[in-house]
Design a protein around this motif. Structure first.
Motif, mmCIF file in Angstrom:
data_model
loop_
_atom_site.group_PDB
_atom_site.id
_atom_site.type_symbol
_atom_site.label_atom_id
_atom_site.label_comp_id
_atom_site.label_asym_id
_atom_site.label_seq_id
_atom_site.Cartn_x
_atom_site.Cartn_y
_atom_site.Cartn_z
ATOM 1 N N VAL A 289 0.466 -1.599 0.106
ATOM 2 C CA VAL A 289 0.024 -0.640 -0.218
ATOM 3 C C VAL A 289 1.409 1.290 -0.274
ATOM 4 C CG1 VAL A 289 -1.832 1.558 0.935
ATOM 5 C CG2 VAL A 289 -1.799 -1.019 0.970
ATOM 6 N N PRO A 290 2.301 1.300 1.057
ATOM 7 C CA PRO A 290 2.606 2.860 0.619
ATOM 8 C C PRO A 290 3.572 2.941 -0.220
ATOM 9 C CG PRO A 290 3.162 1.445 2.490
ATOM 10 C CD PRO A 290 2.239 0.267 1.986
ATOM 11 N N PRO A 291 3.940 1.703 -1.183
ATOM 12 C CA PRO A 291 4.471 2.975 -2.573
ATOM 13 C C PRO A 291 3.486 3.055 -3.701
ATOM 14 C CG PRO A 291 5.794 0.586 -1.712
ATOM 15 C CD PRO A 291 4.648 0.588 -1.059
ATOM 16 N N ILE A 292 2.348 2.261 -3.367
ATOM 17 C CA ILE A 292 0.941 3.063 -4.020
ATOM 18 C C ILE A 292 0.461 4.313 -4.182
ATOM 19 C CG2 ILE A 292 -1.418 2.198 -4.950
ATOM 20 C CD1 ILE A 292 -0.782 -0.338 -4.971
ATOM 21 N N LEU A 293 0.416 5.202 -2.361
ATOM 22 C CA LEU A 293 0.111 6.068 -2.170
ATOM 23 C C LEU A 293 0.839 6.809 -1.902
ATOM 24 C CD1 LEU A 293 -1.462 4.841 1.454
ATOM 25 C CD2 LEU A 293 -2.520 5.032 -0.824
#
Length: 304
Positions: free
Chosen positions: A278-282
């Motif tokens: 999730v963090p890389p996508i955000l």
């Protein structure tokens, strides 16, 4: 292009508009947190589907003394009817579709009921005879449950035939709608974040209009002038995106794994390792959208 000079301009812009930058960080954080929640909910739905669909069973509920229908005349299912149903389950026609089955009588159903609703007043007014005797079937292919339903629906002694997958589909539909709602809210918040970033960049450019005029006079290119402002927007959004990514992983770690897994261990939950996507996508969403908003804002300002 001198990197030191550009970074100095970026720091100057962030410092001058600190309150607005904080607003950008907060709006980006909230909007991307909704995006992260939507992604996590989709991951959870897929996790639960993989866990429950393989365990979904078909239940053949038998008549009780309290049922009145075409196949139940207000009498408990007879031993002969139970034997006929069991013979059908063991027949060569149905055996290829059934992995295993077991029978739960009134007393066993009541024992399970009292354990499930321990402490609930409903236990005190429920008797074993009120609970259906049931054949529970695990199928080789859960998607072929219609064959079982067609075979046993409407035969004497059978109250109803229920496929647990249909109940699961309703739950997953609700979770899916909730995740799409989170995405819709996140979309509105992201639009607000882009508008706020655009406003921030224009304010920053206006406060440095003299410096911009001097750079134009000495022949600085538009790219050189625009870069610090675009970086300001990216840095502001990047901070919010990182915070949203950390919050998403923290929710999985402390709420899902440390609380739900311990207190509600009846299903499979999304893991911390899975949430790390999730963090890389955000961060990617935050950087791209902020760069676009900042680029559009400063380009329009420089044309004025």
């Amino acid at each position: 292009m001198r990197v030191g000079l550009v970074l100095g301009e970026v720091w100057s812009g962030l410092r001058r508009n600190l309150s607005v930058v904080i607003s950008v960080v907060l709006v980006t954080f909230v909007s991307l947190t909704f995006v992260g929640a939507a992604i996590l909910m989709q991951l959870q739905v897929q996790q639960m589907k993989a866990f429950w669909y393989d365990r979904a069973q078909v239940a053949i509920y038998l008549c009780t003394d309290f049922d009145q229908s075409a196949t139940c005349s207000g009498d408990d299912v007879t031993p002969e009817q139970i034997t006929a149903i069991e013979e059908a389950l063991n027949s060569p026609t149905l055996q290829p579709y059934i992995s295993e089955y077991f029978f739960v009588d009134h007393d066993e159903a009541y024992t399970e009921f009292t354990e499930q609703f321990a402490g609930n007043p409903i236990v005190d007014i429920t008797t074993p005879e009120q609970l259906n005797q049931t054949f529970w079937l695990k199928l080789e292919d859960p998607s072929r449950s219609a064959i079982i339903q067609e075979t046993f629906t409407g035969i004497p002694g059978v109250q109803s035939v229920t496929d647990q997958r249909s109940l699961l589909d309703r739950i997953f539909l609700f979770l899916g709608v909730a995740s799409y709602t989170a995405i819709a809210i996140a979309g509105l918040m992201l639009v607000a974040a882009m508008l706020l970033i655009s406003t921030t960049i224009r304010l920053s450019a206006f406060s440095r209009r003299r410096e911009i005029g001097i750079m134009r006079l000495v022949g600085a290119s538009n790219r050189f002038i625009q870069t610090p402002f675009i970086l300001e927007g990216i840095i502001s959004a990047l901070i919010g995106a990182v915070l949203a990514g950390v919050a998403s992983v923290a929710v999985v770690k402390f709420f899902v794994q440390d609380y739900l897994v311990v207190n509600l261990p009846f299903t499979s939950y999304v893991t911390v390792e899975q949430s790390l996507i999730v963090p890389p996508i955000l961060v990617g969403i935050g950087v791209v959208l902020s760069a676009i908003a900042a680029k559009i804002a400063i380009s329009r300002y420089l044309r004025v």
